[in-house]
Enzyme design. Sequence first.
Site, PDB file in Angstrom:
ATOM      1  N   HIS A 152      -5.522  -3.171  -4.560  1.00 44.79           N
ATOM      2  CA  HIS A 152      -4.492  -2.416  -5.286  1.00 44.79           C
ATOM      3  C   HIS A 152      -3.488  -3.343  -5.949  1.00 44.79           C
ATOM      4  O   HIS A 152      -3.391  -4.522  -5.596  1.00 44.79           O
ATOM      5  CB  HIS A 152      -3.743  -1.477  -4.328  1.00 44.79           C
ATOM      6  CG  HIS A 152      -4.493  -0.215  -4.021  1.00 44.79           C
ATOM      7  ND1 HIS A 152      -5.477  -0.159  -3.076  1.00 44.79           N
ATOM      8  CD2 HIS A 152      -4.418   1.031  -4.569  1.00 44.79           C
ATOM      9  CE1 HIS A 152      -5.969   1.082  -3.028  1.00 44.79           C
ATOM     10  NE2 HIS A 152      -5.341   1.814  -3.925  1.00 44.79           N
ATOM     11  N   LYS A 156       2.242  -1.644  -4.175  1.00 45.33           N
ATOM     12  CA  LYS A 156       1.886  -0.617  -3.189  1.00 45.33           C
ATOM     13  C   LYS A 156       2.603  -0.860  -1.864  1.00 45.33           C
ATOM     14  O   LYS A 156       2.659  -1.995  -1.386  1.00 45.33           O
ATOM     15  CB  LYS A 156       0.366  -0.596  -2.998  1.00 45.33           C
ATOM     16  CG  LYS A 156      -0.113   0.543  -2.128  1.00 45.33           C
ATOM     17  CD  LYS A 156      -1.590   0.799  -2.287  1.00 45.33           C
ATOM     18  CE  LYS A 156      -2.090   1.886  -1.350  1.00 45.33           C
ATOM     19  NZ  LYS A 156      -1.409   3.170  -1.552  1.00 45.33           N
TER      20      LYS A 156
END
Length: 262
Positions: A152, A156
Site C-alpha cells: 500500500h 496507510k
Amino acid sequence: MIKVLVAGFKGRMGNTTTKMVIQNTDFELTGVYDPNATEKNINEILEFKNMDIPVYTKTSEINTENTDVWIDFTSPSSVYENAKFALMNKISPVIGTTGLTSEQVDNLKKIAIEKTTGGLIAPNFGISAVLLMQFAQHAAKYLPDVEIIEMHHDNKLDAPSGTALNTAKMIAEVRKQKIQGNPEEKESLLGARGADYEGMRIHSVRLPGYVAHEQVLFGGKGEALTIRQDSFDRISFMSGVEVAVKKIGAYNELLIGLENLL
Ligand SMILES: NC(=O)C1=CN([C@@H]2O[C@H](COP(=O)(O)OP(=O)(O)OC[C@H]3O[C@@H](n4cnc5c(N)ncnc54)[C@H](OP(=O)(O)O)[C@@H]3O)[C@@H](O)[C@H]2O)C=CC1
Ligand SMILES: O=C(O)C1=N[C@H](C(=O)O)C[C@H](O)C1
C-alpha cells in the site's frame, strides 16, 4: 433517490466517493461529515463550488431524517462510533474503513438487528480484490501453505490491511490449523517472517507510488501458485460502493463483504 452522507469527505477515498455520489443520478448527496472540517458548506472547496451541501462537524447536527445511507471512509479510531451512530438512527452504514475489531463488528451486528437496519462492512470494494479473496479461499483447499503480501501507499494507518486480514480469515475457514515454515526457524531480525494469523504469514509493504495491491502465494510439492490483484486508482473501488448504496436498503442486518451484494 437515495439520500447519502459521506463521512471522511476530505480524505483520499472520501473525495473520490463524494464526486461519485454527486455524479450518480440515483443518489442525492445530503451532507458530508468530518469533525475536523472548518467549512460550513462543501461549496467552500474549489472543486465543489457549484454545490450546496452542508458540512457537519458534529453528529448532533446531522439531519438523520434526510439520510438513507452513511458511507464511511474515515479512520480505524473513528469508524465504530460513526457506524453505531448511523445504525442507532436507522441510517444504513456502508463501511469501507478498516480496523474494526471482531468485538466491535459483533456489537454493530446486534445493533443492526435491533434497529432492523441494513448495513455493509466491506474490507475491499474492488472487484479484483473480492475475486482474489474467493480464488485464494478455493486454492487453499488444495494448497494449504500460504503467505500473503499486501502493498500500500505509505500514508496507510493500519497494518496488515483489512483485505489481507480478511483473506487470511477466509483461508483459515477452509484449511486445518497449520504452522508454516521450519518449526526450528528463528528470526535474527524481529519481524522478518511477518505477522502470524493462525500459522499464515502476512507481510505489509508501505511505499510511495503504490495505491493498494495484494499477492497470495501458495507453495506445493514442486509447484507454486501466485494470485495477485492491483488497484492502481481509487476509482477501482467506486462501482462496488455504488452497488452497496443501491442495494443495502433492502436488508435489515449487517453484512460483511461486498460479495453478499453481487
Ligand atoms: N474498503 C475499501 O475498499 C477501501 C478502504 N479504505 C479504507 O478507508 C479508510 C480511509 O482511507 P483514506 O481515504 O486513504 O484515508 P484518509 O486519511 O485520506 O481519509 C480519512 C479522512 O477521514 C477524516 N476523519 C477522521 N476522523 C473522522 C471522523 N470521526 N468522522 C469523519 N471523518 C473523519 C480524516 O480527517 P483528518 O485528516 O482531519 O483526521 C480524513 O480526511 C482507511 O481505513 C482505509 O483502509 C481505503 C480504500 C478502499
Ligand atoms: O488504505 C487503503 O488504501 C486501502 N485499505 C483497504 C484495506 O486495508 O484493505 C482496502 C484497500 O486495500 C485500500
